[in-house]
Design a protein around this motif. Structure first.
Motif, PDB file in Angstrom:
ATOM      1  N   GLY A 124       7.368 -28.661 -39.184  1.00 22.19           N
ATOM      2  CA  GLY A 124       6.388 -29.383 -38.278  1.00 22.19           C
ATOM      3  C   GLY A 124       5.913 -28.630 -37.023  1.00 22.19           C
ATOM      4  O   GLY A 124       5.351 -28.926 -36.066  1.00 22.19           O
ATOM      5  N   HIS A 125       6.763 -27.511 -36.751  1.00 24.87           N
ATOM      6  CA  HIS A 125       6.609 -26.682 -35.383  1.00 24.87           C
ATOM      7  C   HIS A 125       6.196 -25.350 -36.018  1.00 24.87           C
ATOM      8  O   HIS A 125       6.916 -24.787 -36.908  1.00 24.87           O
ATOM      9  CB  HIS A 125       7.896 -26.955 -34.588  1.00 24.87           C
ATOM     10  CG  HIS A 125       7.990 -28.189 -34.069  1.00 24.87           C
ATOM     11  ND1 HIS A 125       7.390 -28.924 -33.063  1.00 24.87           N
ATOM     12  CD2 HIS A 125       9.060 -29.167 -34.596  1.00 24.87           C
ATOM     13  CE1 HIS A 125       7.863 -30.206 -33.029  1.00 24.87           C
ATOM     14  NE2 HIS A 125       8.927 -30.135 -33.722  1.00 24.87           N
ATOM     15  N   PRO A 126       5.781 -24.468 -35.105  1.00 21.25           N
ATOM     16  CA  PRO A 126       5.330 -22.930 -35.622  1.00 21.25           C
ATOM     17  C   PRO A 126       6.435 -22.257 -35.278  1.00 21.25           C
ATOM     18  O   PRO A 126       7.458 -22.421 -34.390  1.00 21.25           O
ATOM     19  CB  PRO A 126       4.200 -22.511 -34.429  1.00 21.25           C
ATOM     20  CG  PRO A 126       4.659 -23.419 -33.188  1.00 21.25           C
ATOM     21  CD  PRO A 126       5.018 -24.770 -33.823  1.00 21.25           C
ATOM     22  N   PRO A 127       6.832 -21.388 -36.391  1.00 18.34           N
ATOM     23  CA  PRO A 127       7.970 -20.356 -36.400  1.00 18.34           C
ATOM     24  C   PRO A 127       7.865 -19.566 -35.242  1.00 18.34           C
ATOM     25  O   PRO A 127       6.836 -19.261 -34.668  1.00 18.34           O
ATOM     26  CB  PRO A 127       7.759 -19.619 -37.501  1.00 18.34           C
ATOM     27  CG  PRO A 127       6.810 -20.540 -38.371  1.00 18.34           C
ATOM     28  CD  PRO A 127       6.139 -21.137 -37.443  1.00 18.34           C
ATOM     29  N   GLY A 141      -5.171 -26.625 -30.280  1.00 23.37           N
ATOM     30  CA  GLY A 141      -4.510 -27.636 -31.091  1.00 23.37           C
ATOM     31  C   GLY A 141      -5.537 -28.682 -31.116  1.00 23.37           C
ATOM     32  O   GLY A 141      -5.549 -29.343 -32.369  1.00 23.37           O
ATOM     33  N   GLN A 142      -6.500 -28.822 -30.292  1.00 21.39           N
ATOM     34  CA  GLN A 142      -7.560 -29.850 -30.378  1.00 21.39           C
ATOM     35  C   GLN A 142      -8.392 -29.708 -31.388  1.00 21.39           C
ATOM     36  O   GLN A 142      -8.915 -30.556 -32.298  1.00 21.39           O
ATOM     37  CB  GLN A 142      -8.256 -30.078 -29.050  1.00 21.39           C
ATOM     38  CG  GLN A 142      -7.641 -30.496 -27.825  1.00 21.39           C
ATOM     39  CD  GLN A 142      -8.304 -30.336 -26.773  1.00 21.39           C
ATOM     40  OE1 GLN A 142      -9.615 -30.357 -26.662  1.00 21.39           O
ATOM     41  NE2 GLN A 142      -7.598 -30.651 -25.402  1.00 21.39           N
ATOM     42  N   ALA A 143      -8.933 -28.303 -31.678  1.00 17.79           N
ATOM     43  CA  ALA A 143      -9.735 -27.998 -32.498  1.00 17.79           C
ATOM     44  C   ALA A 143      -9.072 -28.072 -34.109  1.00 17.79           C
ATOM     45  O   ALA A 143      -9.936 -28.420 -34.943  1.00 17.79           O
ATOM     46  CB  ALA A 143      -9.978 -26.429 -32.646  1.00 17.79           C
ATOM     47  N   VAL A 144      -7.873 -27.556 -34.328  1.00 17.92           N
ATOM     48  CA  VAL A 144      -7.214 -27.964 -35.543  1.00 17.92           C
ATOM     49  C   VAL A 144      -7.036 -29.361 -35.868  1.00 17.92           C
ATOM     50  O   VAL A 144      -7.198 -29.892 -37.045  1.00 17.92           O
ATOM     51  CB  VAL A 144      -5.713 -27.358 -35.644  1.00 17.92           C
ATOM     52  CG1 VAL A 144      -4.771 -27.758 -36.615  1.00 17.92           C
ATOM     53  CG2 VAL A 144      -5.829 -25.661 -35.388  1.00 17.92           C
ATOM     54  N   GLY A 145      -6.878 -30.036 -34.839  1.00 13.12           N
ATOM     55  CA  GLY A 145      -6.726 -31.684 -34.812  1.00 13.12           C
ATOM     56  C   GLY A 145      -8.102 -32.338 -35.433  1.00 13.12           C
ATOM     57  O   GLY A 145      -8.165 -33.285 -36.229  1.00 13.12           O
ATOM     58  N   LEU A 146      -8.985 -31.603 -34.800  1.00 17.28           N
ATOM     59  CA  LEU A 146     -10.526 -31.993 -35.413  1.00 17.28           C
ATOM     60  C   LEU A 146     -10.661 -31.964 -36.849  1.00 17.28           C
ATOM     61  O   LEU A 146     -11.122 -32.787 -37.505  1.00 17.28           O
ATOM     62  CB  LEU A 146     -11.527 -31.213 -34.682  1.00 17.28           C
ATOM     63  CG  LEU A 146     -13.072 -31.591 -34.867  1.00 17.28           C
ATOM     64  CD1 LEU A 146     -13.380 -33.131 -34.648  1.00 17.28           C
ATOM     65  CD2 LEU A 146     -13.951 -30.814 -34.262  1.00 17.28           C
ATOM     66  N   VAL A 181      -8.082 -31.431 -39.032  1.00 24.29           N
ATOM     67  CA  VAL A 181      -7.216 -32.293 -39.786  1.00 24.29           C
ATOM     68  C   VAL A 181      -7.708 -33.826 -39.863  1.00 24.29           C
ATOM     69  O   VAL A 181      -7.469 -34.244 -40.938  1.00 24.29           O
ATOM     70  CB  VAL A 181      -5.881 -32.463 -38.968  1.00 24.29           C
ATOM     71  CG1 VAL A 181      -4.830 -33.331 -39.501  1.00 24.29           C
ATOM     72  CG2 VAL A 181      -5.217 -30.944 -39.360  1.00 24.29           C
ATOM     73  N   ASP A 182      -8.285 -34.233 -38.654  1.00 25.90           N
ATOM     74  CA  ASP A 182      -8.924 -35.704 -38.711  1.00 25.90           C
ATOM     75  C   ASP A 182      -9.938 -35.638 -39.934  1.00 25.90           C
ATOM     76  O   ASP A 182     -10.020 -36.674 -40.600  1.00 25.90           O
ATOM     77  CB  ASP A 182      -9.381 -36.014 -37.472  1.00 25.90           C
ATOM     78  CG  ASP A 182     -10.083 -37.144 -37.459  1.00 25.90           C
ATOM     79  OD1 ASP A 182      -9.422 -38.548 -37.578  1.00 25.90           O
ATOM     80  OD2 ASP A 182     -11.401 -37.346 -37.314  1.00 25.90           O
ATOM     81  N   MET A 183     -10.689 -34.735 -40.055  1.00 29.53           N
ATOM     82  CA  MET A 183     -11.832 -34.638 -41.212  1.00 29.53           C
ATOM     83  C   MET A 183     -11.285 -34.354 -42.280  1.00 29.53           C
ATOM     84  O   MET A 183     -11.665 -35.100 -43.510  1.00 29.53           O
ATOM     85  CB  MET A 183     -12.712 -33.564 -40.740  1.00 29.53           C
ATOM     86  CG  MET A 183     -13.521 -33.604 -39.468  1.00 29.53           C
ATOM     87  SD  MET A 183     -15.125 -32.846 -39.470  1.00 29.53           S
ATOM     88  CE  MET A 183     -14.189 -31.262 -38.859  1.00 29.53           C
ATOM     89  N   TYR A 230       0.044 -27.631 -34.603  1.00 30.27           N
ATOM     90  CA  TYR A 230      -0.296 -28.909 -34.751  1.00 30.27           C
ATOM     91  C   TYR A 230       0.128 -29.621 -35.838  1.00 30.27           C
ATOM     92  O   TYR A 230       0.071 -29.431 -36.928  1.00 30.27           O
ATOM     93  CB  TYR A 230      -1.879 -28.748 -34.874  1.00 30.27           C
ATOM     94  CG  TYR A 230      -2.692 -30.264 -34.884  1.00 30.27           C
ATOM     95  CD1 TYR A 230      -2.613 -30.947 -33.637  1.00 30.27           C
ATOM     96  CD2 TYR A 230      -2.753 -31.163 -36.070  1.00 30.27           C
ATOM     97  CE1 TYR A 230      -3.312 -32.164 -33.524  1.00 30.27           C
ATOM     98  CE2 TYR A 230      -3.040 -32.313 -35.898  1.00 30.27           C
ATOM     99  CZ  TYR A 230      -3.425 -32.921 -34.641  1.00 30.27           C
ATOM    100  OH  TYR A 230      -4.064 -34.142 -34.413  1.00 30.27           O
ATOM    101  N   GLY A 231       1.334 -30.548 -35.192  1.00 31.33           N
ATOM    102  CA  GLY A 231       1.969 -31.348 -36.257  1.00 31.33           C
ATOM    103  C   GLY A 231       1.388 -31.944 -37.468  1.00 31.33           C
ATOM    104  O   GLY A 231       1.981 -32.010 -38.461  1.00 31.33           O
ATOM    105  N   GLY A 232      -0.118 -32.110 -37.272  1.00 27.99           N
ATOM    106  CA  GLY A 232      -0.559 -33.120 -38.239  1.00 27.99           C
ATOM    107  C   GLY A 232      -0.859 -32.145 -39.537  1.00 27.99           C
ATOM    108  O   GLY A 232      -1.285 -32.759 -40.780  1.00 27.99           O
ATOM    109  N   VAL A 233      -0.766 -31.020 -39.480  1.00 26.06           N
ATOM    110  CA  VAL A 233      -1.056 -30.140 -40.560  1.00 26.06           C
ATOM    111  C   VAL A 233      -0.048 -30.378 -41.770  1.00 26.06           C
ATOM    112  O   VAL A 233      -0.279 -30.408 -42.847  1.00 26.06           O
ATOM    113  CB  VAL A 233      -1.096 -28.591 -40.246  1.00 26.06           C
ATOM    114  CG1 VAL A 233      -1.175 -27.785 -41.449  1.00 26.06           C
ATOM    115  CG2 VAL A 233      -2.378 -28.182 -39.241  1.00 26.06           C
TER     116      VAL A 233
END
Length: 349
Positions: free
Chosen positions: A249-252, A300-305, A307-309, A341-344
């Motif tokens: 859940g966290h980047p290496p 992280g916001q872009a990745v979150g976008l 992930v949300d989709m 980003y933890g949601g991945v």
């Protein structure tokens, strides 16, 4: 004309030896392909549609067809359909919408304009296509780019999709062409900004995925995403190295310390340059969608976008988001952004 094109695209030498498309040169020299040029002069839209189909087939000839397509006036005709200006108009004459359009422009052809823009994007993506276009008519590429902006900003979704496909063809074909697209702020915004309409949004996501990683077999930029799309298991897992535990859940640590490619140093090799351009495309996507207000912020916001989709129940958007994430994972900096980003973790389990 159809028979002439079929002959031109027949592989193998006339005497049975050699490879490539030797019949193409023969058909061009004997004037058989001039039949296609004759069709574009007709006033009947159905005949012109048939001509565009034949031009699309000729484009599949690759390098063998580039000179014919760009030196015979066909490219100028296609751009004229897309921007409404005369075929020989300068790129400086191409206005941006009603406020900046040249008085001689009648606007895009309502029937053929979108298809012409798509086809021109495909032709420019051929090896040497952009250079041949400028050799044939200086400013022709500029006219294409301006027409793509007009189509991208139109209220009609079919026009928007034509712009997405045309631009993605060009951007995914070479590093130089991606640089050409990203060098135009208006075109970048028109292409990368996510719209509200489902089909258009999915097409944009697929097109960016294709530009980030053209060689991924499952990156299908313009097909409907309802079937044959990506599943969570298709996403690559982060690399596991000595002293670096599996993803939790966290980047290496090794990934978290990866250097940014923004402003890459001069003298780097072709692979590093290509990677830097992909990074630039990713950052441009974030900025166009309000995710990166400052340098080094908002990934992280872009990745979150995305992930949300990917979590949404709409198949088109879901599979398009997975396609984007998979292309993003091609590079170490992409994995770093994703697994930071933890949601991945939730969508790949």
């Amino acid at each position: 004309a159809d028979l002439a094109v079929s002959l031109a695209l027949t592989p193998g030498a006339p005497q049975g030896g050699g490879g490539g498309l030797p019949w193409f040169g023969l058909a061009a020299e004997e004037g058989l392909l001039d039949l296609v040029k004759g069709l574009v002069q007709k006033d009947d839209p159905l005949v012109q549609l048939a001509a565009m189909d034949l031009i699309g087939r000729l484009a599949s000839g690759g390098a063998a067809s580039v000179a014919f397509l760009f030196r015979g006036g066909l490219a100028r005709w296609l751009v004229s359909l897309a921007d409404g200006l005369p075929p020989d108009a300068s790129g400086l004459d191409a206005g941006l919408g009603a406020g900046g359009a040249d008085s001689s422009s009648a606007g895009p052809d309502p029937i053929l304009g979108g298809g012409a823009l798509r086809l021109m994007g495909l032709m420019l993506s051929l090896p040497g296509g952009a250079a041949e276009a400028e050799r044939d008519q200086p400013g022709l590429v500029m006219r294409f780019l301006k027409a793509a902006i007009v189509f991208g900003d139109a209220r009609d979704e079919s026009a928007n999709l034509a712009s997405v496909e045309a631009v993605a063809h060009l951007a995914s074909s070479s590093r130089a062409n991606l640089e050409l697209v990203l060098g135009d702020p208006l075109l970048t915004r028109s292409w990368l900004t996510l719209p509200s309409r489902t089909h258009h949004k999915a097409a944009v996501l697929h097109s960016i995925a294709h530009a980030l990683s053209p060689r991924l077999e499952s990156s299908t930029p313009f097909a409907a995403a309802g079937g044959g799309g990506l599943s969570p298991g298709d996403l690559p897992q982060p690399p596991v190295t000595e002293g670096n535990p599996a993803f939790s859940g966290h980047p290496p640590a090794a990934q978290a310390s990866a250097p940014s490619l923004e402003g890459s140093a001069a003298g780097e090799g072709p692979e590093e340059e290509e990677e830097a351009r992909r990074k630039r495309l990713w950052l441009a996507f974030g900025r166009c969608n309000g995710c990166m207000p400052g340098e080094g912020q908002g990934e992280g916001q872009a990745v979150g976008l995305l992930v949300d989709m990917a979590r949404r129940p709409i198949p088109e958007v879901k599979h398009a988001a997975y396609d984007f994430l998979r292309a993003l994972a091609k590079d170490e900096w992409g994995l770093t952004a994703m697994y930071g980003y933890g949601g991945v973790a939730e969508i790949v389990e």
